[in-house]
Design a protein around this motif. Structure first.
Motif, PDB file in Angstrom:
ATOM      1  N   PRO A   3       0.813  -1.221   0.000  1.00 18.12           N
ATOM      2  CA  PRO A   3       0.000   0.000   0.000  1.00 18.12           C
ATOM      3  C   PRO A   3       0.850   1.277   0.000  1.00 18.12           C
ATOM      4  O   PRO A   3       0.504   2.256  -0.661  1.00 18.12           O
ATOM      5  N   ALA A   4       1.970   1.262   0.707  1.00 15.80           N
ATOM      6  CA  ALA A   4       2.855   2.435   0.727  1.00 15.80           C
ATOM      7  C   ALA A   4       3.441   2.677  -0.659  1.00 15.80           C
ATOM      8  O   ALA A   4       3.457   3.813  -1.157  1.00 15.80           O
ATOM      9  N   LEU A   5       3.919   1.611  -1.303  1.00 18.63           N
ATOM     10  CA  LEU A   5       4.498   1.765  -2.644  1.00 18.63           C
ATOM     11  C   LEU A   5       3.439   2.169  -3.664  1.00 18.63           C
ATOM     12  O   LEU A   5       3.721   2.942  -4.579  1.00 18.63           O
ATOM     13  N   GLU A  11       1.385   8.944  -6.741  1.00 22.41           N
ATOM     14  CA  GLU A  11       1.798  10.354  -6.656  1.00 22.41           C
ATOM     15  C   GLU A  11       2.809  10.695  -7.744  1.00 22.41           C
ATOM     16  O   GLU A  11       2.721  11.747  -8.373  1.00 22.41           O
ATOM     17  N   PHE A  12       3.791   9.819  -7.981  1.00 21.15           N
ATOM     18  CA  PHE A  12       4.731  10.057  -9.077  1.00 21.15           C
ATOM     19  C   PHE A  12       3.980  10.137 -10.408  1.00 21.15           C
ATOM     20  O   PHE A  12       4.251  11.015 -11.227  1.00 21.15           O
ATOM     21  N   SER A  18       7.170   9.034 -15.561  1.00 26.85           N
ATOM     22  CA  SER A  18       7.002   7.717 -16.159  1.00 26.85           C
ATOM     23  C   SER A  18       7.451   6.715 -15.106  1.00 26.85           C
ATOM     24  O   SER A  18       8.639   6.626 -14.782  1.00 26.85           O
ATOM     25  N   THR A  19       6.510   5.980 -14.556  1.00 27.14           N
ATOM     26  CA  THR A  19       6.811   5.123 -13.419  1.00 27.14           C
ATOM     27  C   THR A  19       6.110   3.774 -13.551  1.00 27.14           C
ATOM     28  O   THR A  19       5.103   3.659 -14.243  1.00 27.14           O
ATOM     29  N   LEU A  37       9.789   1.725 -10.006  1.00 24.66           N
ATOM     30  CA  LEU A  37      10.763   2.258 -10.960  1.00 24.66           C
ATOM     31  C   LEU A  37      10.284   3.619 -11.438  1.00 24.66           C
ATOM     32  O   LEU A  37       9.106   3.771 -11.787  1.00 24.66           O
ATOM     33  N   VAL A  38      11.192   4.591 -11.435  1.00 31.03           N
ATOM     34  CA  VAL A  38      10.880   5.923 -11.947  1.00 31.03           C
ATOM     35  C   VAL A  38      11.913   6.252 -13.010  1.00 31.03           C
ATOM     36  O   VAL A  38      13.106   6.304 -12.729  1.00 31.03           O
ATOM     37  N   ASN A  39      11.439   6.427 -14.229  1.00 32.64           N
ATOM     38  CA  ASN A  39      12.334   6.778 -15.332  1.00 32.64           C
ATOM     39  C   ASN A  39      12.643   8.261 -15.286  1.00 32.64           C
ATOM     40  O   ASN A  39      11.746   9.078 -15.080  1.00 32.64           O
TER      41      ASN A  39
END
Length: 143
Positions: A3-5, A11-12, A18-19, A37-39
């Protein structure tokens, strides 16, 4: 932890990054794994990967567990390996804070390495963009 992730992922994405959030199961322990993962355009992507790691049960004062020799820690991994700590027992907000702290550390790393005189095999020479560009309409631009 999931849930945290999920909250951080949403939000990202809301901010236009791009996540990806990838969930799987570790084949050795059958414990779920999660990778956020965040590009980052023209840079190394940010990775926050949580996976179980089998660890010997510590013995305190000469006492050993009778039933098993190992237990599993939920460790955080970035692109270069384990961060060396366990998430077990952390609250949802503490995990969110940890992800944001690790992301900010990653951006700082990219900034420092892009300003270095030496070329890096890991990081391109352009400074990172802390937030995605906004279109004239004010909507985040997808990368």
């Amino acid at each position: 932890m999931e849930p945290a992730l999920q909250d951080v992922y949403k939000e990202f994405a809301r901010l236009g990054y791009s996540t990806e959030l990838i969930s799987d199961v570790d084949p050795h322990s059958n414990i779920p794994t999660h990778a956020l993962l965040v590009n980052i355009e023209n840079q190394r992507r940010f990775q926050y990967f949580v996976s179980p790691v089998s660890t010997p049960i510590p013995s305190f004062g000469g006492r050993r567990a009778q039933t098993a020799e190992n237990y599993y820690r939920l460790e955080v991994f970035n692109l270069t390996g384990s961060e060396g700590y366990d998430l077990m027992g952390l609250s949802k907000q503490q995990i969110i804070d940890d992800v944001i702290d690790r992301y900010e550390t990653h951006i700082a790393f990219l900034t420092v390495t892009s300003n270095a005189d030496n070329p890096s095999l890991l990081t391109p020479p352009a400074p990172p963009v802390a937030e995605p560009a906004l279109e004239e309409s004010g909507n985040p631009e997808k990368h």
